[in-house]
Design a protein around this motif. Structure first.
Motif, short mmCIF file in Angstrom:
data_model
loop_
_atom_site.label_atom_id
_atom_site.label_comp_id
_atom_site.label_asym_id
_atom_site.label_seq_id
_atom_site.Cartn_x
_atom_site.Cartn_y
_atom_site.Cartn_z
N ASN A 72 4.20 8.45 -0.53
CA ASN A 72 5.08 7.72 0.38
C ASN A 72 6.08 6.80 -0.32
O ASN A 72 7.03 6.32 0.30
N ASN B 159 2.52 1.86 -3.33
CA ASN B 159 1.57 2.31 -4.36
C ASN B 159 1.04 3.72 -4.11
O ASN B 159 0.28 4.25 -4.91
N ASP B 160 1.46 4.30 -2.99
CA ASP B 160 1.03 5.66 -2.65
C ASP B 160 2.12 6.65 -3.10
O ASP B 160 3.22 6.65 -2.54
N GLN C 162 0.83 -1.21 0.00
CA GLN C 162 0.00 0.00 0.00
C GLN C 162 0.86 1.26 0.00
O GLN C 162 0.59 2.22 -0.73
N ILE C 163 1.93 1.26 0.80
CA ILE C 163 2.83 2.41 0.88
C ILE C 163 3.56 2.60 -0.45
O ILE C 163 3.70 3.73 -0.94
#
Length: 307
Positions: A222, A218-219, A215-216
């Protein structure tokens, strides 16, 4: 050929709850022998249960609890409709199963089915008789038997049941029962997979960390941060995972500024002893059972096709 009277038929109907014509046919077939007629009706009930009802979905029903001495039993018995779950004979059947679980202590559902229900039949035979009598698919889905100090909670008319188990030296304290009930209410209010952090399998935490790292990554905000920062972010989010999935880390439902674990500690101190929540069980009626979605427009279309 035995003389079958109206009283004989009425008596058999009273014992079985089955229609007058079915009772009369069974008595005729059994040549007036009442016990043989009941056996015939059970056999027909078994046939009905195994054929016509096998594909039906029983997702309603009842969760019930019984305490007797040091033992507390909880069971979920499913029916097809809420109407049957409110039936007095169905509720009595469920209560009798709880007594059997406490008295005979079966290890699992298969063992429960072979337990004696009464002088005439085992639980399996009684279940089939109930299916034939009520006319719906019934299933004994699960049960638990707990030995020790417990508090229980039943929501509504049996949609959710909770058993919380404690180890304590203040069970006789005037305030312990209210405290223990609060813990049971907390468990009933929020489905919680684990008791505490040390009960969460390492594989679950590892999988959660991997998901968070993805998730990080893909952000865009971040993704370019140093790995050390990303790992710290993951640890912070894992703490939230514990808050949402571990009973003792959850926010206490009656005080948003306190965790459940702190409530336990504070209550033990106030009572001048030691209290530990060591286990809990939560049954929610029909959870995980895929309910059939009925499309009545399609059903009518099928029935009227070609007409």
């Amino acid at each position: 050929m035995a003389n079958i009277t109206a009283k004989d038929v009425a008596d058999l109907r009273k014992r079985t709850g089955i229609g007058m014509m079915e009772c009369k046919k069974a008595l005729v077939e059994a040549d007036g022998d009442v016990e043989a007629a009941i056996k015939i009706l059970r056999e027909k009930g078994e046939l009905k249960a195994e054929s016509k009802m096998a594909s039906r979905i029983a997702a309603d029903g009842l969760v019930e609890i019984l305490k007797d001495g040091n033992y507390t039993a909880m069971i979920e018995v499913n029916s097809e409709t809420d109407f049957v779950a409110k039936n007095e004979s169905f509720k009595e059947f469920v209560k009798e199963l709880l007594k059997i679980i406490i008295d005979q202590k079966p290890a699992d559902i298969d063992a429960l089915m072979t337990c004696k229900y009464d002088a005439e039949m085992d639980v399996d035979a009684k279940l089939k008789e109930m299916i034939f009598k009520i006319g719906e698919k019934l299933t004994i889905r699960r049960f638990v038997l707990v030995d020790g100090i417990t508090s229980t909670y039943i929501h509504g008319t049996g949609s959710i049941g909770v058993i919380a188990k404690f180890e304590t030296n203040v069970a006789d304290h005037a305030e312990f029962a209210a405290f223990a009930k609060n813990i049971a209410l907390q468990i009933g209010a929020y489905p919680t997979p684990y008791l505490s952090r040390d009960k969460v399998p390492a594989s679950v935490i590892e999988e959660e960390k991997n998901i968070l790292l993805v998730q990080i990554a893909n952000d865009p905000a971040n993704a370019k941060k140093p790995e050390a920062i990303k790992l710290k972010m993951v640890e912070g989010r894992i703490s939230k995972f514990y808050d949402n999935n571990c009973l003792l880390d959850m926010t206490y439902v009656k005080d948003e500024d306190m965790k459940v674990g702190k409530y336990v500690e504070a209550s033990a101190k106030a009572m001048g002893g030691e209290i530990a929540v060591v286990d809990f069980y939560r049954f929610e009626k029909g959870e995980g059972i895929q309910k059939r979605e009925e499309n009545f427009a399609e059903e009518i279309a099928k029935m009227t096709a070609g007409k």
